[in-house]
Design a protein around this motif. Structure first.
Motif, PDB file in Angstrom:
ATOM      1  N   ARG A  65      15.881  39.992 -18.305  1.00  0.00           N
ATOM      2  CA  ARG A  65      15.607  39.126 -19.443  1.00  0.00           C
ATOM      3  C   ARG A  65      14.419  39.668 -20.235  1.00  0.00           C
ATOM      4  NH1 ARG A  65      17.072  35.785 -15.232  1.00  0.00           N
ATOM      5  NH2 ARG A  65      18.671  34.214 -15.681  1.00  0.00           N
ATOM      6  N   GLN A  66      14.471  39.521 -21.527  1.00  0.00           N
ATOM      7  CA  GLN A  66      13.467  40.110 -22.399  1.00  0.00           C
ATOM      8  C   GLN A  66      12.067  39.596 -22.098  1.00  0.00           C
ATOM      9  OE1 GLN A  66      14.356  39.664 -26.545  1.00  0.00           O
ATOM     10  NE2 GLN A  66      12.881  41.199 -27.190  1.00  0.00           N
ATOM     11  N   ASN A  67      11.967  38.329 -21.688  1.00  0.00           N
ATOM     12  CA  ASN A  67      10.641  37.747 -21.454  1.00  0.00           C
ATOM     13  C   ASN A  67      10.107  38.008 -20.049  1.00  0.00           C
ATOM     14  OD1 ASN A  67      12.494  36.122 -20.180  1.00  0.00           O
ATOM     15  ND2 ASN A  67      11.483  34.204 -20.706  1.00  0.00           N
ATOM     16  N   CYS A  68      10.901  38.661 -19.200  1.00  0.00           N
ATOM     17  CA  CYS A  68      10.425  38.946 -17.836  1.00  0.00           C
ATOM     18  C   CYS A  68      11.216  40.114 -17.257  1.00  0.00           C
ATOM     19  CB  CYS A  68      10.559  37.707 -16.956  1.00  0.00           C
ATOM     20  SG  CYS A  68       9.476  37.779 -15.503  1.00  0.00           S
ATOM     21  N   GLN A  69      10.989  41.298 -17.808  1.00  0.00           N
ATOM     22  CA  GLN A  69      11.811  42.443 -17.442  1.00  0.00           C
ATOM     23  C   GLN A  69      11.519  42.969 -16.050  1.00  0.00           C
ATOM     24  OE1 GLN A  69      11.971  45.468 -20.439  1.00  0.00           O
ATOM     25  NE2 GLN A  69      12.775  44.086 -22.002  1.00  0.00           N
ATOM     26  N   ARG A  70      10.374  42.610 -15.455  1.00  0.00           N
ATOM     27  CA  ARG A  70      10.101  43.114 -14.108  1.00  0.00           C
ATOM     28  C   ARG A  70      11.019  42.481 -13.063  1.00  0.00           C
ATOM     29  NH1 ARG A  70       5.116  40.246 -15.022  1.00  0.00           N
ATOM     30  NH2 ARG A  70       5.051  38.255 -13.923  1.00  0.00           N
ATOM     31  N   GLU A  71      11.777  41.443 -13.454  1.00  0.00           N
ATOM     32  CA  GLU A  71      12.750  40.854 -12.537  1.00  0.00           C
ATOM     33  C   GLU A  71      14.066  41.623 -12.554  1.00  0.00           C
ATOM     34  OE1 GLU A  71      13.163  36.674 -13.165  1.00  0.00           O
ATOM     35  OE2 GLU A  71      11.048  36.255 -12.817  1.00  0.00           O
ATOM     36  N   HIS A  72      14.243  42.533 -13.520  1.00  0.00           N
ATOM     37  CA  HIS A  72      15.417  43.405 -13.597  1.00  0.00           C
ATOM     38  C   HIS A  72      16.705  42.578 -13.527  1.00  0.00           C
ATOM     39  CE1 HIS A  72      12.913  47.027 -13.503  1.00  0.00           C
ATOM     40  NE2 HIS A  72      12.169  46.366 -12.630  1.00  0.00           N
ATOM     41  N   GLY A  73      17.581  42.824 -12.540  1.00  0.00           N
ATOM     42  CA  GLY A  73      18.883  42.157 -12.504  1.00  0.00           C
ATOM     43  C   GLY A  73      18.913  40.853 -11.748  1.00  0.00           C
ATOM     44  N   LEU A  74      17.762  40.307 -11.440  1.00  0.00           N
ATOM     45  CA  LEU A  74      17.703  39.020 -10.733  1.00  0.00           C
ATOM     46  C   LEU A  74      18.254  37.920 -11.629  1.00  0.00           C
ATOM     47  CD1 LEU A  74      16.644  37.691  -8.079  1.00  0.00           C
ATOM     48  CD2 LEU A  74      14.504  37.294  -9.302  1.00  0.00           C
ATOM     49  N   LEU A  75      19.247  37.189 -11.140  1.00  0.00           N
ATOM     50  CA  LEU A  75      19.907  36.178 -11.973  1.00  0.00           C
ATOM     51  C   LEU A  75      19.266  34.805 -11.887  1.00  0.00           C
ATOM     52  CD1 LEU A  75      22.330  36.764 -13.819  1.00  0.00           C
ATOM     53  CD2 LEU A  75      22.173  38.441 -11.992  1.00  0.00           C
ATOM     54  N   HIS A  76      18.595  34.494 -10.802  1.00  0.00           N
ATOM     55  CA  HIS A  76      17.942  33.185 -10.690  1.00  0.00           C
ATOM     56  C   HIS A  76      16.879  33.259  -9.608  1.00  0.00           C
ATOM     57  CE1 HIS A  76      20.121  32.024  -6.949  1.00  0.00           C
ATOM     58  NE2 HIS A  76      21.013  32.844  -7.434  1.00  0.00           N
ATOM     59  N   ARG A  77      15.908  32.377  -9.706  1.00  0.00           N
ATOM     60  CA  ARG A  77      14.822  32.317  -8.732  1.00  0.00           C
ATOM     61  C   ARG A  77      15.006  31.141  -7.794  1.00  0.00           C
ATOM     62  NH1 ARG A  77       8.827  33.138 -11.136  1.00  0.00           N
ATOM     63  NH2 ARG A  77       9.030  35.158 -12.176  1.00  0.00           N
ATOM     64  N   LEU A  78      14.405  31.273  -6.611  1.00  0.00           N
ATOM     65  CA  LEU A  78      14.182  30.133  -5.729  1.00  0.00           C
ATOM     66  C   LEU A  78      12.682  29.960  -5.574  1.00  0.00           C
ATOM     67  CD1 LEU A  78      16.749  30.767  -2.825  1.00  0.00           C
ATOM     68  CD2 LEU A  78      17.039  29.289  -4.821  1.00  0.00           C
ATOM     69  N   ASP A  79      12.223  28.715  -5.427  1.00  0.00           N
ATOM     70  CA  ASP A  79      10.816  28.486  -5.129  1.00  0.00           C
ATOM     71  C   ASP A  79      10.446  29.242  -3.852  1.00  0.00           C
ATOM     72  OD1 ASP A  79      10.770  26.744  -7.267  1.00  0.00           O
ATOM     73  OD2 ASP A  79      11.084  24.962  -6.011  1.00  0.00           O
ATOM     74  N   THR A  80       9.193  29.639  -3.734  1.00  0.00           N
ATOM     75  CA  THR A  80       8.748  30.372  -2.550  1.00  0.00           C
ATOM     76  C   THR A  80       9.007  29.581  -1.273  1.00  0.00           C
ATOM     77  OG1 THR A  80       7.052  31.547  -3.816  1.00  0.00           O
ATOM     78  CG2 THR A  80       6.752  31.439  -1.438  1.00  0.00           C
ATOM     79  N   VAL A  81       8.830  28.262  -1.310  1.00  0.00           N
ATOM     80  CA  VAL A  81       9.020  27.435  -0.110  1.00  0.00           C
ATOM     81  C   VAL A  81      10.491  27.188   0.208  1.00  0.00           C
ATOM     82  CG1 VAL A  81       6.801  26.265  -0.298  1.00  0.00           C
ATOM     83  CG2 VAL A  81       8.799  25.313  -1.474  1.00  0.00           C
ATOM     84  N   THR A  82      11.383  27.592  -0.692  1.00  0.00           N
ATOM     85  CA  THR A  82      12.821  27.364  -0.533  1.00  0.00           C
ATOM     86  C   THR A  82      13.492  28.600   0.045  1.00  0.00           C
ATOM     87  OG1 THR A  82      12.792  25.900  -2.458  1.00  0.00           O
ATOM     88  CG2 THR A  82      14.935  26.686  -1.728  1.00  0.00           C
ATOM     89  N   SER A  83      14.393  28.395   0.980  1.00  0.00           N
ATOM     90  CA  SER A  83      15.178  29.498   1.526  1.00  0.00           C
ATOM     91  C   SER A  83      16.564  29.500   0.895  1.00  0.00           C
ATOM     92  CB  SER A  83      15.305  29.367   3.047  1.00  0.00           C
ATOM     93  OG  SER A  83      16.009  28.173   3.378  1.00  0.00           O
ATOM     94  N   GLY A  84      17.270  30.634   1.055  1.00  0.00           N
ATOM     95  CA  GLY A  84      18.654  30.633   0.621  1.00  0.00           C
ATOM     96  C   GLY A  84      19.099  31.842  -0.159  1.00  0.00           C
TER      97      GLY A  84
END
Length: 268
Positions: A65-84
């Motif tokens: 995504r243009q606003n956060c390119q260091r995530e590259h092909g990551l499609l979605h985040r999980l909170d740090t405390v969340t597993s999965g």
């Protein structure tokens, strides 16, 4: 009582590593609780994406995504405390296709959580809209659909709060433009635990906002047990364990568009 895992123990697992190839240009990854999903800085290596890229360096060639390119092909985040489960595109073509499917609402993400029954939880936390009997509806019907917009809240905006049309003018000015919906199914968890006030929630979303499910459950009076942000009875010394897991994801294959699904085993 809390258990701190070492960095060595906080390692990802690949769900489709053996099937990852040119015909399946994406990785499905299990992220343990305690490990961030994405890099916080350019050289941050303690996160799920960086671990995946150590095995597959081509992941860093994808422009995200243009606003956060260091995530590259990551499609979605999980909170740090969340597993999965998280999904990472391995080629630019796959990322563009999957991102479009996600924006079109064709992703479905499933979460499960162990929750407390605290009817007045949102009142105890403060700055929530009226919940219009959501707690009782969940107890009686075991299913509910919750929709709201969201606004940042608290010190350094560490939390969020739901916003509805009945919220105050200040909240409406600060909230997201879009509405987000969480489908919640609830069942008693007492047969698995001595604490009869625990419930198991199964939640489904297509699009997600930060803390969306955690906040919607808290608003309905069933906060995730031991959630340090949204469980009004949170006690750091208590023995309750925070259980919140993204256990299934369904999405169109980036090449043939057929719907595919990946799941984790059920809770014990």
């Amino acid at each position: 009582m809390s258990i701190t895992m070492t960095k060595k123990e906080l390692c990802i697992k690949f769900l489709n590593k053996n099937e990852f190839n040119n015909e399946n240009p994406f990785l499905v990854v299990y992220k343990p609780a305690g490990l961030p999903t994405a890099p916080l800085t350019e050289y941050d290596n303690f996160n799920a994406f960086a671990q995946a890229a150590q095995y597959f360096p081509q992941l860093r060639q994808v422009q995200g995504r243009q606003n956060c390119q260091r995530e590259h092909g990551l499609l979605h985040r999980l909170d740090t405390v969340t597993s999965g489960i998280i999904l990472i595109a391995a080629t630019q073509e796959a990322f563009d296709s999957l991102l479009k499917s996600q924006k079109d609402g064709l992703f479905t993400k499933y979460y499960r959580a162990i929750c407390k029954n605290i009817e007045n939880n949102s009142e105890l936390l403060g700055n929530f809209p009226q919940n219009h009997g959501m707690h009782q509806m969940l107890l009686e019907n075991h299913k509910i659909k919750i929709t709201s917009r969201f606004r940042p809240f608290g010190v350094k905006n560490a939390q969020v709060r739901p916003v509805t049309d009945s919220s105050g003018k200040a909240a409406l000015q600060k909230c997201s433009k879009k509405e987000y919906t969480t489908d919640i199914s609830l069942e008693n968890f007492s047969e698995c635990r001595q604490n009869k006030s625990l419930y198991k929630a199964d939640c489904r979303i297509t699009e997600g906002f930060r803390h969306q499910i955690r906040v919607h459950l808290a608003w309905a009076g069933f906060p995730i047990a031991a959630d340090p942000l949204y469980d009004s009875s949170y006690n750091e010394q208590a023995e309750n364990k925070f259980v919140f897991e993204a256990y299934r994801i369904t999405f169109p294959h980036p090449k043939n568009k057929q719907l595919i699904s990946f799941s984790l085993p059920s809770l014990d």
